[in-house]
Design a protein around this motif. Structure first.
Motif, PDB file in Angstrom:
ATOM      1  N   ALA A 146      33.279  27.640  21.124  1.00 50.28           N
ATOM      2  CA  ALA A 146      34.140  26.739  21.319  1.00 50.28           C
ATOM      3  C   ALA A 146      35.108  26.210  21.298  1.00 50.28           C
ATOM      4  CB  ALA A 146      32.950  25.744  20.791  1.00 50.28           C
ATOM      5  N   SER A 174      35.622  22.470  20.577  1.00 52.08           N
ATOM      6  CA  SER A 174      35.284  21.540  19.143  1.00 52.08           C
ATOM      7  C   SER A 174      35.383  21.689  18.704  1.00 52.08           C
ATOM      8  CB  SER A 174      34.445  20.575  19.677  1.00 52.08           C
ATOM      9  OG  SER A 174      33.796  19.841  18.424  1.00 52.08           O
ATOM     10  N   ILE A 177      32.915  20.977  16.498  1.00 52.88           N
ATOM     11  CA  ILE A 177      31.698  22.635  16.600  1.00 52.88           C
ATOM     12  C   ILE A 177      31.839  23.698  15.912  1.00 52.88           C
ATOM     13  CG2 ILE A 177      30.042  23.632  17.914  1.00 52.88           C
ATOM     14  CD1 ILE A 177      28.928  20.868  17.240  1.00 52.88           C
ATOM     15  N   GLU A 181      26.300  19.394  18.516  1.00 52.38           N
ATOM     16  CA  GLU A 181      26.859  18.801  19.927  1.00 52.38           C
ATOM     17  C   GLU A 181      26.498  18.081  20.888  1.00 52.38           C
ATOM     18  OE1 GLU A 181      28.919  22.080  22.629  1.00 52.38           O
ATOM     19  OE2 GLU A 181      26.669  21.337  23.245  1.00 52.38           O
ATOM     20  N   ASP A 201      32.104  16.638  22.250  1.00 53.80           N
ATOM     21  CA  ASP A 201      32.345  17.980  22.035  1.00 53.80           C
ATOM     22  C   ASP A 201      32.077  18.906  23.089  1.00 53.80           C
ATOM     23  OD1 ASP A 201      32.380  17.691  19.289  1.00 53.80           O
ATOM     24  OD2 ASP A 201      29.731  17.579  18.900  1.00 53.80           O
ATOM     25  N   PHE A 202      30.903  18.349  24.002  1.00 54.50           N
ATOM     26  CA  PHE A 202      30.913  19.144  25.367  1.00 54.50           C
ATOM     27  C   PHE A 202      32.309  19.403  26.102  1.00 54.50           C
ATOM     28  CE2 PHE A 202      29.252  20.590  29.518  1.00 54.50           C
ATOM     29  CZ  PHE A 202      29.524  21.429  28.964  1.00 54.50           C
TER      30      PHE A 202
END
Length: 436
Positions: free
Chosen positions: A261, A263, A266, A306, A310-311
């Motif tokens: 990820a 983020s 996350i 998420e 975040d994505f």
């Protein structure tokens, strides 16, 4: 009672370590006088070598068992691998298979098969420390590109992952045993060896050799032309290994280093022990050591909690890195892992949409990396025949699939000019060296 099997078929799912384990189980059966067959429906013994990483892995096993028993056939069925480790007694109860054996006990498979032929359903999911390797037969004939497991298990306990529970704690095989097996692989036809481990760059011995030291030892093996390793963890990417990419010619310019990820929030929830910034700074050091290196990674989309922000951090990290290859998956809850019980599980349709956006970005970058090799001449290891007359398939130093028309044979290393770059493969033309 069932007759002792005379033919066998091994079907492996999942990662390269499962491929390695499947090969070794096949060698165990062959050492007992059994003959391998590519047709599972014709085999007396079918070994389903399973993977438990993805959702519905267990149900896939039961579906395969059902297909094998169609039309009244009753082959001996052995379920091996990580699903066997996680679901052992349930598989015996529900599917009534003959053998269930975990990934750390498959060296006992011949004895388990004999017991099953005598009428006893057998289960072995013990997890001894590497005893299986000493019980495996010598390598006799392998492909030009061979796998070699050097490390097993994981101590990282990422909150989404079952590996610590199905493969156990991190354990490194002894240095001498690895070098001996590498020599045996080269003697059996390997030109390239890929070192395997759940966290392969965590490999070490009492002398503190580290994976970089092991790679330098393998570099001295005559007849071995290429070395790779996978899968790595950012936390174990030491300076010595980075220097090896600059200094060891046989170490291919390719690094699979999963981030999962982009983020930090996350990553912390995943218990990944690295941050976005530390990961990017690590890649800067790797690229400084080996500027032409191809980078690969793994991403999980839709981890619990998420957000769209975040994505977006994940997409921006992809843009910053420019991966040559990548694997991306929707988050899949695995029973017994902390993430499976987390709040804010993401809706499937949201995961689907995010995965499509992520894969579009990853595919864009892979196509760009392939396009950048157009016109370049590189060495290709010929691995197998293609579908067309005279066509052969091989791998570039950057792990790209290359197809070309050539008289070269499987196992040859030839100079190839890249004449076409497609999104998932390259077309090449052999460069014949001028006579001296």
């Amino acid at each position: 009672m069932k007759p002792t099997p005379k033919t066998f078929h091994v079907k492996s799912f999942g990662c390269q370590m499962n491929v390695y384990d499947g090969e070794r189980m096949g060698e165990l059966m062959a050492a007992q006088g059994m003959t391998a067959t590519d047709d599972a429906n014709a085999a007396d013994l079918v070994v389903l070598n399973t993977c438990h990483i993805r959702e519905k892995a267990t149900e896939k096993v039961y579906s395969d068992i059902g297909r094998l028993r169609k039309h009244g056939r009753t082959p001996m069925i052995a379920v091996a691998g990580c699903v066997a480790q996680a679901e052992g007694e349930e598989i015996v109860r529900r599917a009534k298979v003959d053998v269930v054996v975990g990934p750390q006990a498959y060296h006992n498979l011949p004895d388990l098969v004999r017991d099953a032929a005598a009428g006893t359903a057998t289960l072995d999911t013990d997890m001894p420390a590497l005893s299986k390797f000493g019980a495996l037969p010598a390598r006799r004939k392998v492909s030009p590109g061979a796998f070699l497991t050097v490390q097993e298990g994981c101590d990282k306990f990422c909150t989404y992952c079952v590996v610590p529970y199905t493969r156990g704690a991190e354990i490194s095989r002894p240095f001498d045993a690895i070098v001996d097996e590498a020599r045996a692989l080269v003697d059996a036809g390997a030109r390239e060896i890929t070192l395997l481990g759940q966290n392969v760059n965590a490999w070490d011995d009492e002398a503190g050799t580290g994976l970089h030291g092991l790679i330098r030892a393998l570099d001295r093996i005559e007849g071995l032309h290429r070395i790779r390793y996978t899968t790595s963890h950012p936390n174990d990417m030491r300076e010595g290994l980075i220097r090896a990419h600059a200094e060891v010619e046989k170490l291919m310019p390719f690094l699979h280093l999963p981030v999962q990820a982009g983020s930090d929030r996350i990553l912390k929830a995943m218990n990944r022990s690295h941050t976005r910034d530390s990961y990017l700074r690590l890649l800067e050091r790797v690229r400084a050591a080996r500027p032409d290196i191809a980078l690969s990674g793994d991403f999980i989309v839709g981890f619990p909690g998420e957000t769209e922000e975040d994505f977006a951090d994940t997409l921006s990290l992809v843009d910053a890195v420019g991966y040559a290859q990548c694997f991306s998956f929707k988050y899949s809850p695995r029973a017994g892992t902390p993430a499976a019980d987390m709040a804010d599980q993401i809706a499937p349709e949201v995961m689907d949409e995010r995965l499509q956006r992520l894969q579009a970005a990853l595919n864009r970058d892979q196509a760009a990396f392939n396009a950048a090799t157009l016109g370049r001449t590189c060495t290709v290891l010929i691995e197998r025949k293609g579908k067309l007359p005279g066509q052969m398939l091989g791998k570039s130093p950057w792990l790209q699939s290359v197809h070309l028309t050539t008289n070269a044979q499987i196992g040859d290393l030839i100079d190839v000019e890249i004449v076409r770059a497609d999104p998932n493969s390259l077309a090449g033309m052999e460069r014949v060296k001028a006579a001296a």
